[in-house]
Design an enzyme around this catalytic site. Structure first.
Site, mmCIF file in Angstrom:
data_model
loop_
_atom_site.group_PDB
_atom_site.id
_atom_site.type_symbol
_atom_site.label_atom_id
_atom_site.label_comp_id
_atom_site.label_asym_id
_atom_site.label_seq_id
_atom_site.Cartn_x
_atom_site.Cartn_y
_atom_site.Cartn_z
ATOM 1 N N LYS A 1 0.850 -1.192 0.000
ATOM 2 C CA LYS A 1 0.000 0.000 0.000
ATOM 3 C C LYS A 1 0.885 1.242 0.000
ATOM 4 O O LYS A 1 1.531 1.560 0.993
ATOM 5 C CB LYS A 1 -0.923 0.042 1.224
ATOM 6 C CG LYS A 1 -2.040 1.061 1.018
ATOM 7 C CD LYS A 1 -2.682 1.551 2.277
ATOM 8 C CE LYS A 1 -1.941 2.656 2.939
ATOM 9 N NZ LYS A 1 -1.836 3.915 2.157
ATOM 10 N N GLU B 1 10.336 1.478 10.015
ATOM 11 C CA GLU B 1 11.297 2.539 9.696
ATOM 12 C C GLU B 1 10.566 3.852 9.915
ATOM 13 O O GLU B 1 9.690 4.208 9.128
ATOM 14 C CB GLU B 1 11.772 2.417 8.236
ATOM 15 C CG GLU B 1 12.399 1.075 7.892
ATOM 16 C CD GLU B 1 13.696 0.803 8.645
ATOM 17 O OE1 GLU B 1 14.306 1.743 9.161
ATOM 18 O OE2 GLU B 1 14.074 -0.384 8.727
ATOM 19 N N CYS C 1 13.465 11.540 5.838
ATOM 20 C CA CYS C 1 13.626 11.112 7.237
ATOM 21 C C CYS C 1 15.056 11.361 7.722
ATOM 22 O O CYS C 1 15.297 11.514 8.907
ATOM 23 C CB CYS C 1 13.267 9.645 7.372
ATOM 24 S SG CYS C 1 14.215 8.590 6.263
ATOM 25 N N GLU D 1 9.860 15.795 15.648
ATOM 26 C CA GLU D 1 10.095 15.751 14.203
ATOM 27 C C GLU D 1 9.147 16.723 13.502
ATOM 28 O O GLU D 1 7.937 16.707 13.748
ATOM 29 C CB GLU D 1 9.859 14.336 13.653
ATOM 30 C CG GLU D 1 10.267 14.250 12.187
ATOM 31 C CD GLU D 1 9.890 12.936 11.516
ATOM 32 O OE1 GLU D 1 8.779 12.439 11.731
ATOM 33 O OE2 GLU D 1 10.724 12.419 10.747
HETATM 34 P P1 NAD Z 1 2.396 8.010 7.927
HETATM 35 O O1 NAD Z 1 2.794 7.222 9.110
HETATM 36 O O2 NAD Z 1 1.284 8.980 8.058
HETATM 37 O O3 NAD Z 1 1.993 7.059 6.711
HETATM 38 C C1 NAD Z 1 2.872 6.089 6.188
HETATM 39 C C2 NAD Z 1 2.068 4.995 5.533
HETATM 40 O O4 NAD Z 1 1.321 4.311 6.542
HETATM 41 C C3 NAD Z 1 1.034 5.499 4.525
HETATM 42 O O5 NAD Z 1 0.938 4.595 3.456
HETATM 43 C C4 NAD Z 1 -0.251 5.502 5.344
HETATM 44 O O6 NAD Z 1 -1.408 5.380 4.557
HETATM 45 C C5 NAD Z 1 -0.055 4.273 6.203
HETATM 46 N N1 NAD Z 1 -0.826 4.258 7.448
HETATM 47 C C6 NAD Z 1 -1.275 5.314 8.163
HETATM 48 N N2 NAD Z 1 -1.958 4.882 9.250
HETATM 49 C C7 NAD Z 1 -1.917 3.527 9.222
HETATM 50 C C8 NAD Z 1 -2.430 2.503 10.071
HETATM 51 N N3 NAD Z 1 -3.116 2.791 11.169
HETATM 52 N N4 NAD Z 1 -2.202 1.223 9.746
HETATM 53 C C9 NAD Z 1 -1.482 0.907 8.638
HETATM 54 N N5 NAD Z 1 -0.988 1.836 7.788
HETATM 55 C C10 NAD Z 1 -1.195 3.128 8.080
HETATM 56 O O7 NAD Z 1 3.722 8.731 7.430
HETATM 57 P P2 NAD Z 1 3.866 9.768 6.242
HETATM 58 O O8 NAD Z 1 3.309 11.076 6.673
HETATM 59 O O9 NAD Z 1 3.389 9.148 4.983
HETATM 60 O O10 NAD Z 1 5.459 9.865 6.126
HETATM 61 C C11 NAD Z 1 6.226 10.741 6.887
HETATM 62 C C12 NAD Z 1 6.934 10.001 8.003
HETATM 63 O O11 NAD Z 1 7.671 8.910 7.468
HETATM 64 C C13 NAD Z 1 7.949 10.847 8.732
HETATM 65 O O12 NAD Z 1 7.822 10.610 10.111
HETATM 66 C C14 NAD Z 1 9.287 10.322 8.236
HETATM 67 O O13 NAD Z 1 10.360 10.510 9.120
HETATM 68 C C15 NAD Z 1 8.969 8.885 8.044
HETATM 69 N N6 NAD Z 1 9.911 8.262 7.125
HETATM 70 C C16 NAD Z 1 10.828 7.371 7.638
HETATM 71 C C17 NAD Z 1 11.767 6.780 6.802
HETATM 72 C C18 NAD Z 1 12.775 5.806 7.345
HETATM 73 O O14 NAD Z 1 13.371 5.098 6.539
HETATM 74 N N7 NAD Z 1 13.006 5.731 8.637
HETATM 75 C C19 NAD Z 1 11.762 7.083 5.439
HETATM 76 C C20 NAD Z 1 10.821 7.995 4.953
HETATM 77 C C21 NAD Z 1 9.897 8.568 5.807
#
Ligand code: NAD
Length: 488
Positions: free
Chosen positions: A175, A250, A284, A389
């Site tokens: 997804k 991650e 990130c 963050e």
């Molecule tokens: P998010 O957590 O809002 O969403 C990430 C994914 O999870 C999306 O596909 C979303 O639809 C899904 N999701 C949301 N709620 C969910 C649930 N309850 N159950 C299952 N899936 C769910 O994050 P975002 O806003 O898309 O991305 C930004 C964040 O990602 C920042 O915190 C950033 O630091 C982090 N990030 C981390 C890395 C890493 O490698 N550590 C890399 C890129 C981004």
């Protein structure tokens, strides 16, 4: 562009028939209709992935490799188109999508498609006083993998999960983020063109709380690989933990860039500006807290601000744009709330802090979600601006007096993803790297990636590691076979 789910080898409408808008944040215009999938679509996808698993897991590695290499080749052939879609979907400069996002997606597939040709097993010869045996540790795919990715590096991070999952013989239900799903849709079409057998990869579009949560809670998905926010990661762990799923999380970061007075000033400066504002600060790994040794602090801040002011914010499609649009109006409001907070916490906005004037953006981007790169000084290291963050174009700069203090300030947050250390003293580099609480330490560089190394975070930045052998291990189950040997 009307997107479709990819289930059992076909592009299909969501069961509920409803869609939501995907907005191009640089223009404010709708760029795609996204399936608002629910648990019925996920159940359908898991069933298709389950049905494909026996065949795919028994397909020889060399054949799986060939199919994934073909897919990599197709992505490469469509690089310009995919980069354009990525830029439209996220607001990032087209040049970044073209030089970073899409080439990395190609690399991800090539890397894991060939890695599986070069793995070797482990055996142990066992000798006790009354028995001899040979232990053979087998590793096999685990079944259906659930792969959930964020919006900031859409195809780059989605393929970082899809490639190792499929290469090792798992089938998958992925997804992508609902905010940037267009390249995942094209990946589905290219997978069909590459001849990937039906059901091996399934892609369900939709919102996290509905489609994402349905993947995590599905009993027939034993492996979950997630990249996204720390709070979402915690929520996923609450569901997946009691189900004994294997979990890689991650999550977020609040990464320090640590500049010692003996560092190469120009290189440290140029890289810390890049680390702060690349991809609008929406990586990130961005260095969002710059710690500078006191003797060079004033000169560093002055030059950092000068360089930041020289960055061009504007139309992502134009050459020369350094920062494009942020992902959404909601996200810009969040970043702006931190600018206000930084002021309230006693910080000085050394530059930026505002939206660029609409007439500087041109007609096409007048309604886009832009923000000036912002530098804040004068904050306490423990204030919320420095501890939470923000994930946008906001960086703080703080002085430190000695190595001990630098390490203490670097480790002060709950995050532990990465750090970038600048010094020409090798002993100090080793000393500091050994004491930093994070998954990756870059010395005299930033974001210099090698796909073989372990990638991930400590503390609230996550659980587990991706990359190289770590990913091959994560997506496979070890089984030890002990064969007793008898003398004839
Ligand atoms: P998010 O957590 O809002 O969403 C990430 C994914 O999870 C999306 O596909 C979303 O639809 C899904 N999701 C949301 N709620 C969910 C649930 N309850 N159950 C299952 N899936 C769910 O994050 P975002 O806003 O898309 O991305 C930004 C964040 O990602 C920042 O915190 C950033 O630091 C982090 N990030 C981390 C890395 C890493 O490698 N550590 C890399 C890129 C981004």
């Amino acid at each position: 562009m009307k997107l479709a789910n990819y289930i059992g080898g076909s592009l299909v409408d969501p069961a509920g028939g409803s869609y939501f808008d995907d907005i191009d944040p640089a223009t404010g215009k709708v760029c795609a209709q996204v399936p608002d999938s629910d648990q019925r679509d996920v159940a359908h996808a898991v069933e298709a992935a389950g049905a494909a698993f026996p065949g795919w897991s028994r397909t020889p590695a060399a054949e799986r490799s060939q199919l994934l290499l073909r897919l990599a080749g197709l992505i490469e052939q469509h690089l310009d188109e995919l980069a354009t879609l990525e830029s439209i979907d996220t607001g990032k400069p087209l040049a970044v999508a073209r030089s970073v996002d899409i080439p990395r997606a190609v690399d991800n597939f090539r890397f894991f498609a060939t890695a599986i040709l070069h793995t070797s097993g482990v055996t142990h010869q066992t000798e006790t006083s009354n028995a001899r045996a040979i232990n053979i540790t087998l590793r096999g795919p685990r079944g259906v993998a659930g792969l959930i990715s964020p919006w900031n590096l859409p195809l780059y991070l989605f393929s970082w999960k899809v490639a190792p999952a499929l290469a090792t013989g798992n089938t998958a239900v992925g997804k992508p983020s609902e905010l940037a799903p267009m390249t995942a849709h094209r990946l589905a079409e290219l997978s069909i063109e590459a001849g990937l057998p039906p059901g091996v990869l399934n892609i369900v579009h939709g919102r996290g709380a509905k489609a994402g949560a349905a993947i995590v809670s599905h009993p027939d998905v034993p492996t979950i690989s997630f990249t996204g926010g720390t709070e979402t990661g915690a929520q996923i762990a609450r569901t997946a933990g009691p189900m004994f799923k294997r979990l890689a999380l991650e999550c977020g970061g609040k990464n320090p860039t640590i500049v010692f007075a003996d560092a190469d000033f120009d290189e440290a400066l140029a890289t810390s500006v890049r680390a702060a504002f690349s991809n609008q600060g929406e990586i990130c790994l961005c260095g969002s807290r710059v710690l500078v040794e006191r003797p060079i602090y004033d000169r560093f801040v002055e030059t950092f601000v000068e360089r930041t002011r020289a960055l061009t914010v504007g139309d992502p499609m134009q050459d020369g744009t350094d920062l494009g649009a942020l992902i959404s109006a909601e996200h810009r409001a969040k970043v702006e709330s931190y600018i206000e907070l930084a002021r309230a916490e006693g910080g000085t906005i050394a530059c930026g802090g505002r939206r660029p004037a609409p007439d500087t953006l041109g007609d096409r981007c007048r309604d886009g979600v832009f923000l000036e790169p912002t530098v804040v000084t004068g904050l306490d290291a423990r204030c919320r601006t420095n501890m939470e963050e923000i994930f946008g174009p906001l960086v703080t700069i703080m002085p430190f007096d000695d190595t001990r203090e630098a390490v203490e300030l670097a480790n002060i947050t709950r995050y532990g993803l990465s750090a970038s250390v600048w010094t020409n003293d090798l002993d100090r580099a080793h000393h500091v790297a050994g004491r930093l609480q994070c998954g990756t330490v870059w010395v005299n560089c930033w974001l210099l990636r090698d796909l073989r190394v372990p990638f991930g975070g400590m503390k609230s930045s996550g659980l587990g590691r991706e990359g190289g052998d770590e990913a091959l291990r994560f997506f496979t189950e070890p089984k030890n076979v002990c064969i007793r040997m008898k003398d004839p």
